[in-house]
Design an enzyme around this catalytic site. Sequence first.
Site, PDB file in Angstrom:
ATOM      1  N   GLU A 165      11.383  -8.085  41.822  1.00 47.44           N
ATOM      2  CA  GLU A 165      11.542  -8.281  43.267  1.00 47.44           C
ATOM      3  C   GLU A 165      10.266  -8.742  43.973  1.00 47.44           C
ATOM      4  O   GLU A 165       9.704  -8.014  44.815  1.00 47.44           O
ATOM      5  CB  GLU A 165      12.048  -6.982  43.912  1.00 47.44           C
ATOM      6  CG  GLU A 165      13.362  -6.480  43.339  1.00 47.44           C
ATOM      7  CD  GLU A 165      13.874  -5.203  44.002  1.00 47.44           C
ATOM      8  OE1 GLU A 165      13.136  -4.597  44.790  1.00 47.44           O
ATOM      9  OE2 GLU A 165      15.011  -4.820  43.734  1.00 47.44           O
ATOM     10  N   GLU A 372      19.665  -4.285  38.427  1.00 47.18           N
ATOM     11  CA  GLU A 372      19.779  -3.053  39.232  1.00 47.18           C
ATOM     12  C   GLU A 372      21.051  -3.120  40.060  1.00 47.18           C
ATOM     13  O   GLU A 372      21.311  -4.119  40.741  1.00 47.18           O
ATOM     14  CB  GLU A 372      18.600  -2.878  40.201  1.00 47.18           C
ATOM     15  CG  GLU A 372      17.302  -2.484  39.554  1.00 47.18           C
ATOM     16  CD  GLU A 372      16.166  -2.306  40.555  1.00 47.18           C
ATOM     17  OE1 GLU A 372      16.435  -2.004  41.746  1.00 47.18           O
ATOM     18  OE2 GLU A 372      15.015  -2.479  40.136  1.00 47.18           O
TER      19      GLU A 372
HETATM   20  O1  IFM Z   1      14.002   2.020  43.919  1.00 52.91           O
HETATM   21  C1  IFM Z   1      14.102   0.645  44.138  1.00 52.91           C
HETATM   22  C2  IFM Z   1      13.553  -0.122  42.964  1.00 52.91           C
HETATM   23  O2  IFM Z   1      12.246   0.233  42.656  1.00 52.91           O
HETATM   24  C3  IFM Z   1      13.585  -1.609  43.265  1.00 52.91           C
HETATM   25  N1  IFM Z   1      14.891  -2.008  43.707  1.00 52.91           N
HETATM   26  C4  IFM Z   1      15.547  -1.246  44.715  1.00 52.91           C
HETATM   27  C5  IFM Z   1      15.534   0.229  44.353  1.00 52.91           C
HETATM   28  C6  IFM Z   1      16.251   1.052  45.439  1.00 52.91           C
HETATM   29  O3  IFM Z   1      15.620   0.878  46.664  1.00 52.91           O
END
Ligand code: IFM
Length: 469
Positions: A165, A372
């Site tokens: 990210e 994710e």
């Molecule tokens: O916890 C975070 C992660 O580190 C990166 N993506 C989003 C998740 C939830 O906010």
Amino acid sequence: MAKEFPEGFLWGASTAAYQIEGAVDQGGRGVSIWDTFSHTPGRTANGDTGDVACRHYERVGEDLDLMAELGLRAYRFSVAWPRVQPDGKGSANQEGLDFYRRLTAGLRERGIVPVATLYHWDLPQALQDEGGWAVRETAERFGEYVAMVTAALGDEVGLWITLNEPWCSAWLGYAIGVHAPGLADPQLSMRATHHLLLAHALGSEVVRRDTKVPVGITLNLAPQIPASDHELDVEAARKLDGGLNRLYLDPLFRGSYPADVLATAAAAGLQMDVARDTDMALIGRPVDFLGVNYYMSHVVASTSRLGEARQAGYVAPDSLLGTPSAALGVAQVGRPWLERTAMGWEVDPAGLTALLTRLSREYTKAPLHITESGVAVEDYRGPDGAVHDPRRVAYLEAHVKAVRDAIDAGVDVQGYFVWSLMDNFEWAEGYSKRFGLVWTEYPTGERARKDSFGWYRDLIAANALAVIG
Ligand code: IFM
């Protein structure tokens, strides 16, 4: 009726080093920007830090056994740069590398594919002191650090991910200031964006040179849906899509920054003033896969049409005065009919299908992995020790179905990773938000399986969703 997933589909779970490891002063680890940031009063909820976190560094054996019990086919973790190279330059810290060697070997012994992210936000503080991602040298140092990690783990890893990210690193860290290093200078975010993408390119070259393993990058992507088909709302949504999604997708898949985004930035006095032509060719080299982190979509209206948006049922903020949105003439408006998570994010599984089909249509035929997907719920552990989390099960079920819909539409999705394996340090939110399949009892670190753990175990074993509505 059960609907099967393709054979070999990678069912996984994700974590990140600073969020779970703890042991920040053990094994020769150096200081990261998140140590500094979380120890600065007022930066995190309740003053929480990652000092202890989930005690994963000491409980790694127990966590590996939990993963095996869950039947995970893959586990996505991140390597902490300050564990491997405490000051971000100079020689490698073998004790740090040994930790990840043990983790990777433990995964392989259990038949779980290790998926390693090389940077998930924990920059060595020493590099921040020299400018962090706002300076080019950090990208160059990243390439050297990657070479240390690939020399230690190389082909033992099943997928390499350069960055997690980069939008969050650049914009939450350098413009909005709610993440480390906590700066509020959007011009630095422009530079950080470019240097992060350059780091991805340099790191990928090293992985390709040193291993035979596929390498990609993970982006946080969120559809920006116009509140109406009025041209001003369409334009507003396009602006936010530009800043969040296309600013990263275009250089990676088209080798250039989107002209309209650069023009919008220039109108706000921001320049992409550090990009060299030769960088763009490097950044635009094909990836072997794209990692997609999906949590939400947004509806966007022009600030001149907030009245119409309200009439259409959206919730619009009363005042945008002084916000970046106001300067851009755009506003994200709420959909009160949608469920919201404990983070306040609207739940929109269909947005995931739309995102995946768009990526495949407009950007890449490379395999996609949902690196994710998950939800923060106000979980509660009862006196009997159980955690019943039907909302998480429903959320995951709907998002897995959305992935299946994309596969049915011809998109090459090869993996789905739940965020997160266990409750952990949710950055500025500290320990107040729980995303895990496994409950973490703070501060002892005791683990407890939530109901969603059993649900996911059964899904993985069947390689199919039990019911497709
Ligand atoms: O916890 C975070 C992660 O580190 C990166 N993506 C989003 C998740 C939830 O906010």
